[in-house]
Scaffold this active site. Sequence first.
Site, mmCIF file in Angstrom:
data_model
loop_
_atom_site.group_PDB
_atom_site.id
_atom_site.type_symbol
_atom_site.label_atom_id
_atom_site.label_comp_id
_atom_site.label_asym_id
_atom_site.label_seq_id
_atom_site.Cartn_x
_atom_site.Cartn_y
_atom_site.Cartn_z
ATOM 1 C CE LYS A 1 5.494 -19.938 49.064
ATOM 2 N NZ LYS A 1 4.233 -20.186 49.746
ATOM 3 N N GLY B 1 -1.861 -0.466 -4.492
ATOM 4 C CA GLY B 1 -0.816 0.206 -3.706
ATOM 5 C C GLY B 1 0.191 -0.817 -3.225
ATOM 6 N NE ARG C 1 3.877 -20.030 38.560
ATOM 7 C CZ ARG C 1 5.091 -20.021 39.080
ATOM 8 N NH1 ARG C 1 5.478 -21.005 39.869
ATOM 9 N NH2 ARG C 1 5.927 -19.046 38.818
ATOM 10 C CE LYS D 1 -2.529 -2.705 11.776
ATOM 11 N NZ LYS D 1 -1.638 -1.826 11.047
ATOM 12 C CD1 TRP E 1 -3.209 -5.182 2.248
ATOM 13 C CD2 TRP E 1 -1.285 -6.310 2.136
ATOM 14 N NE1 TRP E 1 -3.382 -6.380 2.884
ATOM 15 C CE2 TRP E 1 -2.226 -7.101 2.830
ATOM 16 C CE3 TRP E 1 -0.005 -6.825 1.923
ATOM 17 C CZ2 TRP E 1 -1.912 -8.374 3.317
ATOM 18 C CZ3 TRP E 1 0.307 -8.095 2.416
ATOM 19 C CH2 TRP E 1 -0.630 -8.850 3.095
HETATM 20 N N1 LIG Z 1 0.996 -1.694 3.167
HETATM 21 C C1 LIG Z 1 0.879 -2.648 4.069
HETATM 22 O O1 LIG Z 1 1.865 -3.182 4.576
HETATM 23 C C2 LIG Z 1 -0.492 -3.115 4.456
HETATM 24 C C3 LIG Z 1 -0.620 -4.357 5.082
HETATM 25 C C4 LIG Z 1 -1.879 -4.788 5.460
HETATM 26 C C5 LIG Z 1 -2.986 -4.008 5.192
HETATM 27 N N2 LIG Z 1 -2.838 -2.810 4.570
HETATM 28 C C6 LIG Z 1 -4.062 -2.033 4.319
HETATM 29 O O2 LIG Z 1 -4.395 -2.125 2.923
HETATM 30 C C7 LIG Z 1 -5.079 -0.938 2.515
HETATM 31 C C8 LIG Z 1 -4.420 -0.409 1.261
HETATM 32 O O3 LIG Z 1 -3.074 -0.138 1.555
HETATM 33 P P1 LIG Z 1 -1.915 -0.158 0.465
HETATM 34 O O4 LIG Z 1 -0.650 -0.273 1.258
HETATM 35 O O5 LIG Z 1 -2.176 -1.151 -0.605
HETATM 36 O O6 LIG Z 1 -2.062 1.256 -0.208
HETATM 37 P P2 LIG Z 1 -1.017 2.466 -0.204
HETATM 38 O O7 LIG Z 1 -0.836 3.002 1.144
HETATM 39 O O8 LIG Z 1 0.156 2.052 -0.969
HETATM 40 O O9 LIG Z 1 -1.934 3.566 -0.935
HETATM 41 C C9 LIG Z 1 -1.742 4.123 -2.107
HETATM 42 C C10 LIG Z 1 -2.785 3.632 -3.090
HETATM 43 O O10 LIG Z 1 -3.912 4.526 -3.104
HETATM 44 C C11 LIG Z 1 -4.190 4.865 -4.455
HETATM 45 N N3 LIG Z 1 -4.880 6.154 -4.529
HETATM 46 C C12 LIG Z 1 -4.361 7.396 -4.432
HETATM 47 N N4 LIG Z 1 -5.327 8.324 -4.589
HETATM 48 C C13 LIG Z 1 -6.482 7.641 -4.801
HETATM 49 C C14 LIG Z 1 -7.823 8.020 -5.034
HETATM 50 N N5 LIG Z 1 -8.193 9.287 -5.064
HETATM 51 N N6 LIG Z 1 -8.744 7.056 -5.194
HETATM 52 C C15 LIG Z 1 -8.400 5.763 -5.126
HETATM 53 N N7 LIG Z 1 -7.137 5.322 -4.914
HETATM 54 C C16 LIG Z 1 -6.196 6.265 -4.756
HETATM 55 C C17 LIG Z 1 -2.821 4.887 -5.080
HETATM 56 O O11 LIG Z 1 -2.909 4.810 -6.449
HETATM 57 C C18 LIG Z 1 -2.210 3.632 -4.482
HETATM 58 O O12 LIG Z 1 -2.594 2.493 -5.175
HETATM 59 C C19 LIG Z 1 -5.024 0.026 3.713
HETATM 60 O O13 LIG Z 1 -6.243 -0.013 4.401
HETATM 61 C C20 LIG Z 1 -3.922 -0.544 4.584
HETATM 62 O O14 LIG Z 1 -4.108 -0.272 5.973
HETATM 63 C C21 LIG Z 1 -1.623 -2.356 4.180
HETATM 64 O O1 LIG Z 2 2.315 0.112 7.579
HETATM 65 P P1 LIG Z 2 1.017 0.211 8.335
HETATM 66 O O2 LIG Z 2 1.128 0.975 9.636
HETATM 67 O O3 LIG Z 2 -0.121 0.661 7.471
HETATM 68 O O4 LIG Z 2 0.669 -1.273 8.804
HETATM 69 C C1 LIG Z 2 0.769 -2.275 7.874
HETATM 70 C C2 LIG Z 2 0.006 -3.496 8.315
HETATM 71 O O5 LIG Z 2 -1.320 -3.175 8.605
HETATM 72 C C3 LIG Z 2 0.650 -4.201 9.491
HETATM 73 O O6 LIG Z 2 -0.116 -5.348 9.826
#
Ligand SMILES: NC(=O)c1ccc[n+]([C@@H]2O[C@H](COP(=O)([O-])OP(=O)(O)OC[C@H]3O[C@@H](n4cnc5c(N)ncnc54)[C@H](O)[C@@H]3O)[C@@H](O)[C@H]2O)c1
Ligand SMILES: O=P(O)(O)OC[C@H](O)CO
Length: 322
Positions: free
Chosen positions: A269, A12, A242, A204, A14
């Site tokens: 203070k 996805g 402080r 968070k 990330w």
């Molecule tokens: N996006 C960010 O900025 C970010 C940053 C840090 C951490 N994260 C964390 O990383 C994790 C993944 O987030 P992301 O942003 O990569 O994903 P995303 O939100 O882009 O999610 C979509 C992904 O899920 C997949 N998907 C859809 N249906 C599915 C299914 N049935 N089975 C398996 N996969 C399926 C899609 O193909 C795609 O790859 C999350 O827990 C998120 O909180 C995200």
């Molecule tokens: O876009 P969010 O809310 O899933 O947050 C992305 C990251 O987790 C921020 O640290």
Amino acid sequence: MPGKKICIVGSGNWGSSIAKIIGKNVKASNRFDPVVNMWVYEEMIDGRKLTEIINTEHENVKYLPGHKLPKNVIAVPDVTEAVKGAKVLVFVIPHQFISKLCDQIKPHITEGTIGISLIKGIDEGPEGLKLISDIIREKLEIEVSVLMGANIASEVADEKFCETTIGAKNEANGHLFKELLQTPNFRITVVHESDTVELCGALKNIVAVGAGFCDGLGFVSSSTFLESCGVADLITTCYGGRNRKVAEAFVTTSKSIAELEAEMLNGQKLQGPQTSAEVYKILQKRNMINKFPLFAAVYQICFEGKAVKEFITCLQNHPEHM
Ligand SMILES: NC(=O)c1ccc[n+]([C@@H]2O[C@H](COP(=O)([O-])OP(=O)(O)OC[C@H]3O[C@@H](n4cnc5c(N)ncnc54)[C@H](O)[C@@H]3O)[C@@H](O)[C@H]2O)c1
Ligand SMILES: O=P(O)(O)OC[C@H](O)CO
């Protein structure tokens, strides 16, 4: 010895940003196989398979458009194929899919495989909260570290500077993951408390939803809180100021605030106790003391002899919990 084969489980927003980093880093290290598998949940984009697009155009056009992925990152639609031979698994999918996915890949996991979870979320277990890393550990019987930080995927992909935290109970694994994932603009600190790191990352997100509610309701201008005067100052004062120093001594010495101010601050203070008294007066006039139990408790402890050990009761008795 051949380098360890990496599989990124997820692609996805990330997952794709991380693939950009991993694809580049494996080429610069002899500890890793230079070809990286990336499991892609297959879908059709304008009549073409997403995996085919990634493997020909080297771009995840749906989840991270505008960023080229290194050519050594190979999109694989079948997760059991993707993990075959991999010794390092990087889990980065939305947390709701992890359990089923682990069941699918379990038969293909070989001894000595390790994992890292970049997944922010938690699950519910029979005894309460269940960490995503625990689901992976239990289902796959592998050692799992975590990586969580203030990281927005598109910013990391843009190579903007940010820091992140790896939580690793196994120190050697933590350092291996650091080698795999660190770049000049994605700086990693490795700590031992993996569970704490994971909980921070998961919880968070709830606060973020609350923040969105507040903004939607027009309660506050959050941008001002993000200036130095807001959250940054709150953190700074609670660590190094402080007010906190004297308040801590108030508990450990049993002296009064006035005595400690004189003893410790050499004429400087304190502002906190006095401000709590001023705010208390205003709250009293408006009949709002119950709505601000923390402010009220600080005042009562500083000036009215309320026992400091009762401090926490002000939160336990918060009107919202009644
Ligand atoms: N996006 C960010 O900025 C970010 C940053 C840090 C951490 N994260 C964390 O990383 C994790 C993944 O987030 P992301 O942003 O990569 O994903 P995303 O939100 O882009 O999610 C979509 C992904 O899920 C997949 N998907 C859809 N249906 C599915 C299914 N049935 N089975 C398996 N996969 C399926 C899609 O193909 C795609 O790859 C999350 O827990 C998120 O909180 C995200
Ligand atoms: O876009 P969010 O809310 O899933 O947050 C992305 C990251 O987790 C921020 O640290």
